[in-house]
Design a protein around this motif. Structure first.
Motif, mmCIF file in Angstrom:
data_model
loop_
_atom_site.group_PDB
_atom_site.id
_atom_site.type_symbol
_atom_site.label_atom_id
_atom_site.label_comp_id
_atom_site.label_asym_id
_atom_site.label_seq_id
_atom_site.Cartn_x
_atom_site.Cartn_y
_atom_site.Cartn_z
ATOM 1 N N ALA A 162 -42.818 19.307 -46.031
ATOM 2 C CA ALA A 162 -41.755 19.874 -45.193
ATOM 3 C C ALA A 162 -42.202 19.915 -43.740
ATOM 4 O O ALA A 162 -41.431 19.597 -42.818
ATOM 5 N N LEU A 166 -40.672 17.906 -40.442
ATOM 6 C CA LEU A 166 -40.389 18.620 -39.195
ATOM 7 C C LEU A 166 -41.074 17.962 -38.005
ATOM 8 O O LEU A 166 -40.445 17.678 -36.969
ATOM 9 N N SER A 212 -35.804 25.828 -43.174
ATOM 10 C CA SER A 212 -36.405 25.080 -44.275
ATOM 11 C C SER A 212 -35.996 25.716 -45.594
ATOM 12 O O SER A 212 -36.114 26.936 -45.775
ATOM 13 N N ILE A 227 -34.506 21.337 -42.723
ATOM 14 C CA ILE A 227 -35.382 20.612 -43.633
ATOM 15 C C ILE A 227 -35.073 21.038 -45.068
ATOM 16 O O ILE A 227 -34.929 22.227 -45.349
ATOM 17 N N ASN A 228 -34.996 20.063 -45.979
ATOM 18 C CA ASN A 228 -34.797 20.391 -47.400
ATOM 19 C C ASN A 228 -35.754 19.572 -48.257
ATOM 20 O O ASN A 228 -35.633 18.350 -48.355
#
Length: 331
Positions: free
Chosen positions: A107, A111, A200, A228-229
Motif C-alpha cells: 500500500a 502511494l 487507505s 489506496i485499496n
C-alpha cells in the motif's frame, strides 16, 4: 491424504512443496468451478484461492466427491457460499494472517509511486526522456492519512505512516487500543473522509462494507485526496470512483484489487483485447495505478500461507480444533 490445489501458480508449488512432509499434492492451474471440480478424487481436501468462486453449484459437486474440507490459502472468504458449505457438512478454513507487513508495505509502494510518479520516470528515462515536466509530487510528511480498517494490516500501515511523520486518523467499528495509545484518533467515516489527504482501505468485504467508498462517500472526500485499496475490490464502487476522477474530486487512485478481478487477475491477456470496459477506462487515467493482487506476494508471506494452510489441514485430519475455521456465526 490428497490435497487438490486450484488456481495454481509456480510460487504455490514452490512454497507448498517446501513445507510439505506428509500430504499428496495435485496441482491444477484452472480455477475451481463445477466443471473442473470433477477431477477431484473422492475424499480429497480442496485448496482454493481468492478467485475460486465456491458457490452452491460447486459445493454440490464437492459433496458428491465426499469432500469434507475446503482449505482457503487466503484471508478473504467472501468467495465461499458458507451456508451451502454448512448444509453439505463441509468445513472451511482460511489463513487469517500471513504477513501484514507485505500488504501494508505494498500500500505504501502504491502511494509513493502515484505521488512521485516513479513508474512514469522509469519509462521516460528508458526512452531517453529526462524531462521533469508533469512529475511534481508532494511531501507525505505532515499530511493527514485516514486508515479505514485497523486490524493487523491496517495497524501496520498506520504505524508505517506515523514513521513518515504523518497525522494518522482511523475509522473502524472496533478501535485498536494499540493505535489509540500511539495517539491515533478514531473518527466517524464521513469526518475521516473530509480530513484525509491520503486514504487507505484495510477492511474485509462484508455486506456492510460493500461499496463503502461509493457515490455518497466520495461526496464527503477531501478534494484531491489520494485513495489506496489493497483489501477487496468491491469496497470501492468503481464506476463512482471513475466519476470522481473525471470531476477531479478524487486526486489519484491506487488499487491492487478490483471488483471484477476474478475475470482478469492472475492471467496473461497481453495478446488479446480485454473485454472489460470499466478497467480499460481506469487504465486511461494518468493518475490511476493498478497492480494485479500482488500485495501478498513476498517470500515471507508465501511461506506462512503454506505453513498455516497445511496446519489447518493437519488439524482437521487429526480431529483437533480448527482455530482458523470460517463459519456463518463466527465471521
Amino acid at each position: 491424504m490428497k490435497i487438490v490445489f486450484f488456481s495454481t501458480k509456480s510460487y504455490d508449488k514452490e512454497y507448498f512443496e517446501k513445507a510439505n512432509k506428509e500430504f499428496d499434492f495435485i496441482f491444477i492451474e484452472a480455477n475451481l468451478d463445477p466443471i473442473t471440480a470433477v477431477v477431484i478424487p473422492d475424499g480429497a481436501v480442496v485448496c482454493c484461492f481468492v478467485n475460486d468462486a465456491i458457490n452452491e453449484q460447486v459445493i454440490e459437486v464437492l459433496k458428491s466427491k465426499k469432500v469434507r474440507l475446503i482449505a482457503l490459502r487466503c484471508a478473504g472468504f467472501n468467495q465461499v457460499n458458507l451456508e451451502a458449505a454448512a448444509k453439505a457438512s463441509i468445513k472451511v478454513v482460511r489463513v487469517p494472517a500471513y504477513s501484514p507487513h507485505a500488504v501494508a508495505e505494498h500500500a505504501v509502494a502504491l502511494l509513493l509511486t502515484l505521488n512521485r510518479k516513479t513508474h512514469k520516470a522509469y519509462n521516460r528515462v528508458r526512452e531517453g526522456n529526462f524531462s521533469l515536466e508533469r512529475m511534481t509530487g508532494f511531501d507525505i510528511f505532515g499530511k493527514t492519512v485516514g486508515v479505514i480498517g485497523t486490524g493487523k494490516i491496517g495497524a501496520t500501515f498506520a504505524s508505517i505512516m506515523l514513521g513518515f511523520g504523518c497525522r494518522v486518523i482511523a475509522y473502524d467499528p472496533f478501535p485498536n487500543t494499540e493505535l489509540t495509545e500511539k495517539g491515533i484518533v478514531y473518527y466517524p467515516l464521513n469526518e475521516l473522509l473530509a480530513q484525509s489527504d491520503i486514504l487507505s482501505l484495510h477492511c474485509p468485504l462484508t455486506p456492510e462494507t460493500h461499496h463503502l467508498i461509493g457515490q455518497e462517500a466520495l461526496q464527503h472526500i477531501k478534494p484531491g485526496a489520494l485513495l489506496i485499496n489493497t483489501s477487496r475490490g468491491a469496497l470501492i464502487d468503481t464506476l463512482a470512483a471513475i466519476d470522481a476522477l473525471k470531476s477531479h474530486r478524487l486526486g489519484a487512485l491506487g488499487i491492487d484489487v478490483y471488483e471484477q478481478e476474478e475475470h482478469l487477475f492472475f492471467q496473461d491477456f497481453s495478446d488479446v483485447i480485454i473485454d472489460d470496459d470499466v478497467i480499460s477506462r481506469l487504465m486511461t487515467f494518468p493518475n490511476v495505478l493498478i497492480t494485479a493482487h500482488q500485495a501478498f506476494l513476498t517470500s515471507e508471506a508465501l511461506e506462512q500461507i503454506a505453513l498455516t494452510t497445511l496446519q489447518n489441514i493437519r488439524s482437521f485430519n487429526e480431529g483437533l480444533p480448527l482455530a482458523n475455521e470460517v463459519t456463518l456465526n463466527k465471521n
